[in-house]
Design an enzyme around this catalytic site. Structure first.
Site, short mmCIF file in Angstrom:
data_model
loop_
_atom_site.label_atom_id
_atom_site.label_comp_id
_atom_site.label_asym_id
_atom_site.label_seq_id
_atom_site.Cartn_x
_atom_site.Cartn_y
_atom_site.Cartn_z
N LEU A 211 0.81 -1.21 0.00
CA LEU A 211 0.00 0.00 0.00
C LEU A 211 0.85 1.27 0.00
CD1 LEU A 211 -3.07 -0.80 2.28
CD2 LEU A 211 -3.01 -0.44 -0.19
N CYS A 212 2.04 1.20 0.66
CA CYS A 212 2.85 2.41 0.71
C CYS A 212 3.38 2.77 -0.67
CB CYS A 212 3.97 2.29 1.74
SG CYS A 212 5.09 0.94 1.43
N THR A 213 3.64 1.75 -1.51
CA THR A 213 4.06 2.03 -2.88
C THR A 213 2.95 2.75 -3.62
OG1 THR A 213 5.51 0.11 -2.97
CG2 THR A 213 4.76 0.98 -5.07
#
Ligand code: ZN
Lengths: 450, 523
Positions: A211-213
């Site tokens: 999700l951080c990507t």
């Protein structure tokens, strides 16, 4: 025109060469003759699971390989994008249940074959339904559905005192799968050859983007699409579920993905890619489905008649670079929780059915919640439908030992929800229940046992 | 009519719009529409092939109902070609479907020029004599040809054409073209602009592995007299060096760098696969050369000149952990180099075209661009005439197949499939067609098969009794599942030939329906 009798015999002129003549490269107990052909047509019952690219081919292939009693189960309706390979469907069929149209089309063309369609989820059918088939042929595209049918077929398997599988309880499965120019066909004889669960590593779980990507460092078009689909949709539509089949929803995700891609200078977002990423579309073509289904149908005939040797036990096909086929003999996992002799559970004779169901939730190899329990085909407790739940509710306070006729050990079937890789899936398991002896009434057992 | 884009969506994702256009422009001829032929065409009609012409001289009999889905009770006594054609048309109204009620054997004999109108001919269930004749006809008129045969539990598929060149071979696993073993100045400069010792942990863990490897390889080379890690120990040491620069065990970019560290040590220059192509005599081009070979000649010149020993850069990079900005810039650097390489190749193509007396602009830019992008993956397939293969097979291969256990069934079927055709020439039927003559047929077939092996200089003892018996048991049967399998393979290969994408099969595919240990025989 020829008279009906000679018509019937000459219609199977080609197949008869295989079924009526002895051979040296055949399966065990091959007994060629007209009786074999007649028995095949009269008694062999095959269930085809899935009426998609593989299922359509399988129904046609099996009908033309002499099978007459077929049933097909599929919960889907026909879509336009099916028409490039699911050859039993026409444009005017779009929207109709696949199982029904497929069954109808094959019966229309191959006289004498009887195909019963089931337009429902595979979980909607009880064990008894699955047990009436001699062979189950799988034409599926999901791991979950394969696992479920595998669980069901393996649940019928019984072992003798020496832990050898009892032959009459083996429910053979033939499984096919394709992706683009690649595919596989395999034969599963529960208890003899590896089941789907024994070789689950063949299907590695799909990798998801962190999700951080998506939120902070997108680099590819797919990252922008998944951002719009997984993060932005909820932010904007708070609570309204995303529906991949709603073109307006898809269009919204696409335009959001385009905006994000422009912001970061990332090329390549298209509507087609958006659909592909969001729906996880697997490319599919007619030829690969035809090849794999043909291999599966041929193996189904061999299991039913022993007219030739069988595939042992996994055929892979790759047509991407040249043409490669390979047969691999995978081995069983002796400790497989699905096709092994069953998970052993030791209980007190006083353990109630309620307590037993609670135990299943914590039991390490099971983690099954909301379990329904059957013993020798009898429902001890059913979570659903409400009518059955009410009928069986009174059993909950009764000790399982009593419900099972006070025998020291036995096999029960449980089905419920298990959590695997953070995903809830419905599954069926076989349990070997052993009741612990309590002082007094089983002194003799202990004495002779030592 | 449904919107073709939606209808063909699942296949457009494989061969794209160009591949689809090639299919829609193709015209296919099918010889014999038994189940093998019908099933082959079915898969192509569903995919939207341009036009089909079905050739078959027979009428539908009761036995056809037992193995062919394209005919039904109402077809009995009618032209098989007509019935099959009508059913196929029902599958896709975008396809132009025609039929000719005539025996393929007669057509081959009397009207050889008939075949030159087609893109590709699919010949099913032909016996040897007709195969050989058709092969010569199609070779002469430059028509692609594919044979498919189903016979009991065996069968074969064989492509026959002079040469097939593939630019977009789209292999499954192919090493990306990153040039970490030989970075060009722009890539080097970009790497220099980034500090690996950045104190900001966000930057440190978002420095793309390409940059890490370029810099670390340079650092290594400086300490090792200009050499890159080459021995197993050195490679391990290099990995340890990478590991030592991590400031957190969770840094994905460093894990990726360690995993990709072998790319620093891969040898420079072109692969043996590409070398073979540029050294092919066809790369000496003249006015009769195809566009493919003109472009090969240009790439060959590029490699020895601007390329400095390397092929044109592919220009795309895999996804990797990185800040968006770093990644996008890196992409631009690779694309710019690829564009420069393409321009160099393009000007060479134009010069060559001029030199050989063709229009300088005869090859479109987009074609040259695709060619450059795929230069490392080019594939050339050539096929022998069947007659040549039969008369003088590649002996070392044949020797291997006859002695290698893995091939014994496949080579046995290969010989027996030829033997049944000779049997048919002698007796006007296939062996084992009638129950009463089983034993005689077995020994007759055996004699013929041993004769074929003897003519090739081998003894017949390698042929097992079991297999010969089995072949007679089949009695020429065409089983639906076997036909669907071989027909499926044939259609798959047709798609590859027409779209000019992916690599078609080489040699002869021998189907083994007994235990599925099928083989490709390269004879
Ligand atoms: Zn198992």
């Amino acid at each position: 025109m020829a008279d009906p009798v000679s018509q019937a015999s000459s219609r199977w002129r080609d197949l008869d060469k295989l079924l009526l003549r002895p051979g040296n490269l055949v399966g065990p107990n091959f007994d060629p003759g007209t009786e074999l052909r007649d028995d095949l047509q009269e008694y062999a019952k095959v269930l085809v699971v899935g009426a998609g690219g593989l299922g359509c081919e399988l129904l046609k292939d099996l009908a033309l390989m002499g099978f007459r009693n077929l049933e097909v189960i599929d919960m889907d309706r026909i879509e336009v994008s099916n028409l490039n390979r699911q050859f039993l469907f026409r444009l005017q069929d779009v929207g109709k249940p696949k199982a029904e149209v497929a069954a109808h089309r094959v019966m229309e063309r191959v006289s004498g074959v009887d195909i019963v369609p089931h337009f429902c989820r595979i979980q909607d059918k009880d064990l008894e339904f699955y047990n009436k088939f001699n062979i189950i042929a799988l034409g599926l595209d999901s791991i979950e559905a394969r696992s479920y049918i595998n669980d069901v077929a393996c649940s019928f398997l019984e072992y003798d005192a020496e832990d050898n599988p009892c032959e009459e309880t083996i429910k053979p499965m033939v499984d096919g799968g394709t992706e683009g120019f690649k595919g596989h066909a395999r034969v599963i004889m529960p208890g003899v050859t590896p089941c789907f669960e024994c070789t689950i590593w063949l299907f590695p779980p799909q990798v998801k983007f962190p999700l951080c990507t998506l939120a902070e460092t997108p680099r590819t078009a797919a990252h922008c699409i998944e951002y719009a689909h997984l993060i932005k949709w909820d932010e904007v539509h708070g609570g309204k579920p995303f529906d991949a089949d709603d073109p307006e929803h898809m269009q919204w995700v696409y335009s959001e993905a385009v905006k994000r891609a422009e912001l970061f200078g990332i090329p390549g977002v298209t509507y087609s890619l958006t659909q592909g990423v969001v729906k996880n579309i697997i490319p599919a073509i007619a030829s690969t489905n035809a090849i794999i289904s043909a291999a599966c149908a041929l193996e189904t005939l061999k299991i039913a008649t022993s007219c030739s040797k069988t595939l042992s036990n996994y055929l892979s096909y790759n047509g991407l670079e040249g043409l490669h086929t390979k047969v691999t003999e995978f081995v069983r996992d002796k400790d497989c929780p699905v096709c092994g002799p069953g998970v052993l559970l030791e209980l007190d004779t006083t353990t109630t059915l309620q307590k037993f169901i609670e135990l299943l939730e914590e039991y390490p190899k099971l983690h099954m919640s909301k379990a329904s329990v059957t013993y020798r085909g009898e429902n001890l407790y059913m979570q659903a439908p409400p009518v059955l739940e009410e009928m069986t509710r009174s059993n909950l306070t009764v000790p399982l030992f009593d419900l099972m006729g006070k025998i020291p050990k036995g096999i029960v079937h449980i089905s419920g929800t298990a959590t695997k890789n953070d995903k809830k899936t419905s599954c069926t398991r076989k349990l070997r229940v052993l009741f612990k002896v309590i002082d007094g009434d089983t002194d003799m057992d202990t004495a002779t046992g030592s | 009519m449904a919107e073709p884009k939606t209808k063909y969506d699942r296949q457009l994702r494989i061969w794209g719009e160009q591949g689809q256009a090639a299919l829609e422009n193709a015209s296919i001829c099918l010889l014999n529409c038994g189940p093998t032929g019908s099933e082959t065409l079915k898969n192509l009609v569903l995919g939207g092939i341009g036009s089909i012409t079905v050739i078959d001289g027979s009428k539908v009999e009761v036995a056809d109902l037992g193995n062919n889905f394209m005919v039904d009770e109402s077809s009995i006594g009618q032209s098989k070609a007509k019935c099959v054609c009508a059913f196929l048309q029902e599958l896709n109204d975008a396809v132009k479907a025609k039929f000719v009620e005539e025996s393929p054997e007669a057509l081959i004999e009397t009207n050889p020029s008939f075949f030159s109108q087609f893109t590709l001919v699919i010949a099913t269930q032909l016996v040897e004599t007709s195969m050989l004749k058709l092969d010569r006809i199609c070779r002469q008129s430059n028509v692609m040809l594919i044979f498919a045969r189903s016979y009991g539990l065996t069968g074969f598929v064989r492509i026959s054409l002079k040469e097939h060149d593939v630019i977009e071979s789209k292999p499954d696993h192919f090493l990306d073209d990153l040039r970490l073993n030989d970075p060009w100045p722009e890539l080097q400069r970009f790497a220099e602009s980034i500090d690996l010792n950045a104190t900001d942990p966000v930057i440190h863990k978002h420095t793309p592995y390409v940059v890490i490897l370029v810099k670390m390889a340079e650092e290594w080379a400086n300490k090792h007299g200009g050499c890159l890690p080459s021995t197993r120990e050195e490679k391990k040491e290099f990995k340890d060096l990478l590991k030592s620069r991590m400031i957190d065990i969770d840094e994905e970019n460093y894990k990726e760098a360690i995993e990709a560290s072998f790319k620093v040590s891969t040898p420079r220059g072109i692969s043996s696969r590409l070398r073979q192509i540029i050294e092919d005599s066809s790369a000496e081009v003249d006015s009769s050369s195809s566009d493919f070979w003109v472009m090969v000649a240009a790439v060959k010149d590029f490699i020895v000149n601007e390329g400095g020993g390397e092929a044109p850069l592919e220009g795309s990079i895999p996804d990797m952990t990185s800040l968006t900005e770093y990644y996008v810039n890196l992409q631009k650097i690779y694309q710019a180099k690829a564009e420069a390489d393409f321009l160099a190749v393009e000007s060479r193509v134009r010069n060559i075209l001029k030199r050989i007396g063709r229009d300088q602009d005869a090859i479109p830019r987009t074609t040259i661009k695709t060619f450059c992008k795929n230069a490392r993956k080019l594939t050339v397939c050539r096929y022998r005439l069947i007659e040549d293969e039969f008369n003088s097979p590649v002996l070392p291969e044949l020797q291997k197949y006859l002695t290698d256990e893995d091939y014994s069934v496949a080579i046995g079927f290969y010989i027996l499939l030829r033997a049944v055709d000779r049997f048919a020439t002698n007796y006007n039927r296939f062996p084992g067609m009638f129950d009463g003559e089983m034993d005689e047929d077995i020994s007759r077939l055996k004699t013929i098969a041993v004769g074929i092996l003897n003519d090739l200089g081998f003894n017949g003892s390698t042929l097992t009794e079991d297999l010969t018996n089995e072949m007679c048991r089949f009695g020429g049967a065409e089983l639906h599942a076997v036909a669907a399998f071989t027909g499926g393979i044939a259609s798959q290969e047709v798609i590859k030939l027409i779209t000019k994408q992916f690599v078609p099969m080489s040699g002869t595919f021998i189907f083994n329906g007994v235990d599925h240990k099928s083989q490709l025989l390269l004879l």
